[in-house]
Motif scaffolding. Structure first.
Motif, short mmCIF file in Angstrom:
data_model
loop_
_atom_site.label_atom_id
_atom_site.label_comp_id
_atom_site.label_asym_id
_atom_site.label_seq_id
_atom_site.Cartn_x
_atom_site.Cartn_y
_atom_site.Cartn_z
N SER A 202 8.40 -1.01 -11.90
CA SER A 202 8.89 -1.08 -10.43
C SER A 202 8.99 -0.01 -9.79
O SER A 202 9.44 0.09 -8.64
N SER A 203 9.27 1.26 -10.79
CA SER A 203 9.34 2.53 -10.03
C SER A 203 8.46 3.48 -10.89
O SER A 203 8.04 3.26 -11.88
N ILE A 204 8.97 4.75 -10.61
CA ILE A 204 8.18 5.89 -11.17
C ILE A 204 9.17 6.91 -11.51
O ILE A 204 10.25 6.95 -10.95
N SER A 205 9.20 7.39 -12.84
CA SER A 205 10.33 8.28 -13.26
C SER A 205 10.30 9.79 -12.51
O SER A 205 9.21 10.08 -11.85
N GLU A 206 11.51 10.40 -12.55
CA GLU A 206 11.60 11.59 -11.83
C GLU A 206 10.66 12.61 -12.74
O GLU A 206 10.14 13.53 -11.77
N GLU A 207 10.62 12.61 -13.92
CA GLU A 207 9.65 13.38 -14.61
C GLU A 207 8.41 13.21 -14.23
O GLU A 207 7.42 14.08 -13.98
N ALA A 208 7.73 11.97 -14.02
CA ALA A 208 6.47 11.74 -13.56
C ALA A 208 6.28 12.43 -12.29
O ALA A 208 5.14 12.89 -12.00
N ARG B 296 -6.77 1.86 3.59
CA ARG B 296 -6.07 0.85 3.01
C ARG B 296 -4.71 0.69 3.72
O ARG B 296 -4.12 -0.39 4.03
N CYS B 297 -3.97 1.96 4.01
CA CYS B 297 -2.53 1.76 4.55
C CYS B 297 -2.70 1.49 5.94
O CYS B 297 -1.82 0.60 6.41
N ALA B 298 -3.54 1.75 6.67
CA ALA B 298 -3.74 1.50 8.01
C ALA B 298 -3.95 -0.05 8.11
O ALA B 298 -3.47 -0.72 9.13
N ASN B 299 -4.94 -0.58 7.36
CA ASN B 299 -5.20 -2.03 7.23
C ASN B 299 -4.00 -2.79 6.77
O ASN B 299 -3.61 -3.89 7.68
N ALA C 162 2.67 7.74 -4.71
CA ALA C 162 3.00 7.20 -5.96
C ALA C 162 3.61 5.70 -6.02
O ALA C 162 3.41 5.01 -6.73
N THR C 163 4.86 5.80 -5.21
CA THR C 163 5.64 4.56 -4.78
C THR C 163 4.92 3.31 -4.68
O THR C 163 4.53 2.09 -4.96
N TYR C 164 3.63 3.56 -3.75
CA TYR C 164 2.87 2.64 -3.13
C TYR C 164 1.80 2.28 -4.37
O TYR C 164 1.72 0.89 -4.29
#
Length: 172
Positions: free
Chosen positions: A154-160, A17-20, A138-140
């Motif tokens: 729109s973001s992921i926590s530092e704890e996660a 998926r990333c390459a595509n 995770a960000t992707y």
């Protein structure tokens, strides 16, 4: 075609998926070799691909991921390779292998397969060996969820992120 080799659920589909995404806005069409083999195999795999595309007609000329490609015979793999070249389509073949760093799934195949596909083989190690990429992965997925589901996350926590980085991911 690009051959993606790794353990079951190691991230081969994510890599495809990333390459595509680097080359196309069209979604990657993911099809299962196992599903085709369970059906009436008098129909060719390329007919099966056409049927799958008809169910998801978002865009034509998109890249295709063939999951569990190791279940296909040499002739089918070569036919798909020829078809992809003739139709200007990028193919990703996903092979599930227990020890991808030690054994190529192409070694046991005919010399024509190894000559055609061996130069495009990428080994995807298990995620437990790639903890340095967890934040990017995770960000992707957060961004993808935001686009697909109109999510306000729109973001992921530092704890996660910390929990993900310290998780003991299974070997397969």
């Amino acid at each position: 075609p690009i051959v993606l080799v790794g353990r079951y659920r190691s991230g081969k589909a994510f890599a495809a998926r990333c390459a595509n995404a680097l080359e196309s806005d069209a979604p990657l069409l993911s099809v299962s070799a196992t599903e085709w083999l369970k059906r009436d195999t008098s129909a060719s795999f390329t007919d099966f691909l056409s049927e799958c595309e008809a169910k998801q007609p978002e865009q034509s000329k998109r890249s295709i991921l063939v999951r569990s490609a190791g279940e296909l015979g040499d002739e089918t793999l070569l036919d798909l390779t020829t078809w992809s070249k003739a139709n200007g389509r990028r193919l990703f073949f996903s092979f599930n292998v227990t020890a991808p760093e030690e054994v190529s799934p192409l070694e046991a195949r005919g010399s024509q397969i190894e000559a055609e596909l061996g130069r495009r083989e990428l080994i995807i190690p298990r995620l437990g060996r790639r903890t340095h990429i967890i934040e990017d992965v995770a960000t992707y997925f957060v961004k993808e969820a935001e686009k697909r589901h109109a999510s306000s996350v729109s973001s992921i926590s530092e704890e996660a992120l910390s929990r993900l980085k310290n998780h003991d991911f299974p070997a397969g």
